[in-house]
Design a protein around this motif. Structure first.
Motif, PDB file in Angstrom:
ATOM      1  N   GLU A  83       9.313  -8.942  15.310  1.00 43.37           N
ATOM      2  CA  GLU A  83      10.564  -9.932  15.072  1.00 43.37           C
ATOM      3  C   GLU A  83      11.386  -9.075  13.987  1.00 43.37           C
ATOM      4  N   HIS A  84      11.198  -8.109  13.637  1.00 40.83           N
ATOM      5  CA  HIS A  84      11.880  -7.247  12.459  1.00 40.83           C
ATOM      6  C   HIS A  84      12.477  -6.249  13.503  1.00 40.83           C
ATOM      7  N   HIS A  85      11.628  -5.420  13.834  1.00 40.90           N
ATOM      8  CA  HIS A  85      11.825  -4.444  14.782  1.00 40.90           C
ATOM      9  C   HIS A  85      10.761  -4.271  15.849  1.00 40.90           C
ATOM     10  N   ALA A  86      11.229  -4.161  17.181  1.00 43.59           N
ATOM     11  CA  ALA A  86      10.629  -4.265  18.480  1.00 43.59           C
ATOM     12  C   ALA A  86       9.380  -3.060  18.539  1.00 43.59           C
ATOM     13  N   ALA A  87       9.678  -1.949  18.010  1.00 46.22           N
ATOM     14  CA  ALA A  87       8.564  -0.867  17.889  1.00 46.22           C
ATOM     15  C   ALA A  87       7.472  -1.116  16.663  1.00 46.22           C
ATOM     16  N   LEU A  88       7.596  -1.938  15.750  1.00 51.01           N
ATOM     17  CA  LEU A  88       6.655  -2.075  14.691  1.00 51.01           C
ATOM     18  C   LEU A  88       5.210  -2.690  15.302  1.00 51.01           C
ATOM     19  N   SER A  89       4.021  -2.105  14.642  1.00 51.28           N
ATOM     20  CA  SER A  89       2.829  -2.591  14.883  1.00 51.28           C
ATOM     21  C   SER A  89       1.847  -2.553  13.538  1.00 51.28           C
ATOM     22  N   VAL A  90       1.086  -3.417  13.296  1.00 52.58           N
ATOM     23  CA  VAL A  90       0.554  -3.340  11.825  1.00 52.58           C
ATOM     24  C   VAL A  90      -0.451  -2.139  11.900  1.00 52.58           C
ATOM     25  N   ARG A  91      -0.994  -1.684  12.941  1.00 53.50           N
ATOM     26  CA  ARG A  91      -1.650  -0.320  12.866  1.00 53.50           C
ATOM     27  C   ARG A  91      -0.900   0.702  12.500  1.00 53.50           C
ATOM     28  N   GLY A  92       0.342   0.722  12.714  1.00 57.07           N
ATOM     29  CA  GLY A  92       1.376   1.757  12.330  1.00 57.07           C
ATOM     30  C   GLY A  92       1.619   1.925  10.820  1.00 57.07           C
ATOM     31  N   PHE A  93       1.357   0.707  10.300  1.00 59.72           N
ATOM     32  CA  PHE A  93       1.396   0.870   8.678  1.00 59.72           C
ATOM     33  C   PHE A  93       0.370   1.380   8.095  1.00 59.72           C
ATOM     34  N   LEU A  94      -0.914   1.476   8.565  1.00 64.47           N
ATOM     35  CA  LEU A  94      -2.118   1.626   7.748  1.00 64.47           C
ATOM     36  C   LEU A  94      -2.382   3.165   7.294  1.00 64.47           C
ATOM     37  N   PRO A  95      -1.759   4.064   8.208  1.00 68.93           N
ATOM     38  CA  PRO A  95      -1.947   5.315   7.697  1.00 68.93           C
ATOM     39  C   PRO A  95      -1.157   5.608   6.287  1.00 68.93           C
ATOM     40  N   SER A  96       0.092   4.943   6.233  1.00 67.41           N
ATOM     41  CA  SER A  96       0.824   5.115   4.827  1.00 67.41           C
ATOM     42  C   SER A  96       0.378   4.550   3.910  1.00 67.41           C
ATOM     43  N   LEU A  97      -0.324   3.297   4.265  1.00 70.44           N
ATOM     44  CA  LEU A  97      -0.897   2.393   3.083  1.00 70.44           C
ATOM     45  C   LEU A  97      -2.134   2.951   2.416  1.00 70.44           C
ATOM     46  N   HIS A  98      -2.938   3.374   3.595  1.00 69.56           N
ATOM     47  CA  HIS A  98      -4.249   4.055   2.889  1.00 69.56           C
ATOM     48  C   HIS A  98      -4.018   5.502   2.320  1.00 69.56           C
ATOM     49  N   LEU A  99      -2.809   6.106   2.889  1.00 67.64           N
ATOM     50  CA  LEU A  99      -2.590   7.324   2.086  1.00 67.64           C
ATOM     51  C   LEU A  99      -2.306   7.066   0.449  1.00 67.64           C
ATOM     52  N   ASN A 100      -1.304   6.106   0.401  1.00 65.46           N
ATOM     53  CA  ASN A 100      -0.836   5.663  -0.913  1.00 65.46           C
ATOM     54  C   ASN A 100      -1.864   5.210  -1.787  1.00 65.46           C
ATOM     55  N   LEU A 101      -2.917   4.477  -1.113  1.00 69.48           N
ATOM     56  CA  LEU A 101      -3.966   4.025  -2.052  1.00 69.48           C
ATOM     57  C   LEU A 101      -4.797   5.346  -2.584  1.00 69.48           C
ATOM     58  N   ALA A 102      -4.999   6.392  -1.411  1.00 67.67           N
ATOM     59  CA  ALA A 102      -5.615   7.580  -1.805  1.00 67.67           C
ATOM     60  C   ALA A 102      -5.319   8.220  -2.802  1.00 67.67           C
ATOM     61  N   ALA A 103      -3.838   8.401  -2.825  1.00 65.45           N
ATOM     62  CA  ALA A 103      -3.255   9.082  -4.030  1.00 65.45           C
ATOM     63  C   ALA A 103      -3.269   8.411  -5.077  1.00 65.45           C
ATOM     64  N   ASP A 104      -3.222   6.942  -5.105  1.00 68.24           N
ATOM     65  CA  ASP A 104      -3.257   6.298  -6.401  1.00 68.24           C
ATOM     66  C   ASP A 104      -4.655   6.433  -7.223  1.00 68.24           C
ATOM     67  N   HIS A 105      -5.672   6.600  -6.071  1.00 70.18           N
ATOM     68  CA  HIS A 105      -7.047   6.716  -6.805  1.00 70.18           C
ATOM     69  C   HIS A 105      -7.313   8.108  -7.039  1.00 70.18           C
ATOM     70  N   THR A 106      -6.398   9.121  -6.836  1.00 66.07           N
ATOM     71  CA  THR A 106      -6.569  10.437  -6.993  1.00 66.07           C
ATOM     72  C   THR A 106      -5.856  10.610  -8.431  1.00 66.07           C
ATOM     73  N   LYS A 107      -4.733   9.954  -8.718  1.00 67.92           N
ATOM     74  CA  LYS A 107      -4.273  10.073 -10.092  1.00 67.92           C
ATOM     75  C   LYS A 107      -4.966   9.472 -10.920  1.00 67.92           C
ATOM     76  N   LEU A 108      -5.754   8.348 -10.780  1.00 68.00           N
ATOM     77  CA  LEU A 108      -6.779   7.586 -11.616  1.00 68.00           C
ATOM     78  C   LEU A 108      -7.980   8.263 -11.702  1.00 68.00           C
ATOM     79  N   GLY A 109      -8.251   9.524 -11.090  1.00 65.75           N
ATOM     80  CA  GLY A 109      -9.482  10.291 -11.307  1.00 65.75           C
ATOM     81  C   GLY A 109     -10.766   9.501 -10.477  1.00 65.75           C
ATOM     82  N   ASP A 110     -10.594   8.611  -9.712  1.00 62.97           N
ATOM     83  CA  ASP A 110     -11.503   8.267  -8.619  1.00 62.97           C
ATOM     84  C   ASP A 110     -11.367   8.713  -7.462  1.00 62.97           C
TER      85      ASP A 110
END
Length: 155
Positions: free
Chosen positions: A88-115
């Motif tokens: 509804e916001h943009h015809a090309a968007l899919s939830v699956r397309g969000f996941l690489p970035s979301l998980h990359l950010n979480l991986a980076a967060d955990h790296t900063k926190l030493g986990d």
């Protein structure tokens, strides 16, 4: 997660404007704008708004624990988001397309926190979701981030 706006959505318009402030280096102003929208939207609001807001809000945090919490909120909201709502916001968007970035950010967060273990789990999830990315500037940026973090965690 960045996409041009196809349909008028006042919340998304405000979020994108605040993100432009953040990109321009106005982190405090962006954080205040995001907080204002968060007060209206909240954790249980429209998943598209929540995932976008939380994803952007994480980037303006100085405390890695706060950044992690916002990124976790974004992932939880993505779990509630449907492709139909995203499109509804943009015809090309899919939830699956969000996941690489979301998980990359979480991986980076955990790296900063030493986990390292949690970082590796989220990095593997980001890598598994890469096929959902287009071969465009955004996709290359996320792939590059995954590769850099993988190299950092390997060394």
């Amino acid at each position: 997660m960045s996409a041009p706006e196809d349909t008028p959505d006042p919340v998304m318009t405000r979020l994108l404007a605040a993100q432009e402030m953040a990109t321009a280096g106005e982190r405090d102003a962006a954080a205040a704008a995001f907080a204002e929208v968060w007060a209206e939207v909240g954790e249980d609001g429209d998943p598209l708004h929540v995932v976008t807001l939380a994803h952007y809000m994480a980037d303006v945090q100085d405390d890695p624990r706060a950044e992690l919490e916002w990124d976790l909120r974004a992932l939880r909201a993505a779990e509630r988001l449907t492709d139909g709502r995203a499109q509804e916001h943009h015809a090309a968007l899919s939830v699956r397309g969000f996941l690489p970035s979301l998980h990359l950010n979480l991986a980076a967060d955990h790296t900063k926190l030493g986990d390292r273990d949690a970082a590796l789990r989220h990095l593997a999830a980001a890598e598994a979701a890469v096929p959902a990315l287009a071969d465009d500037g955004y996709g290359r940026m996320i792939r590059g981030g995954i590769d850099r973090l993988r190299a950092e965690l390997a060394g």
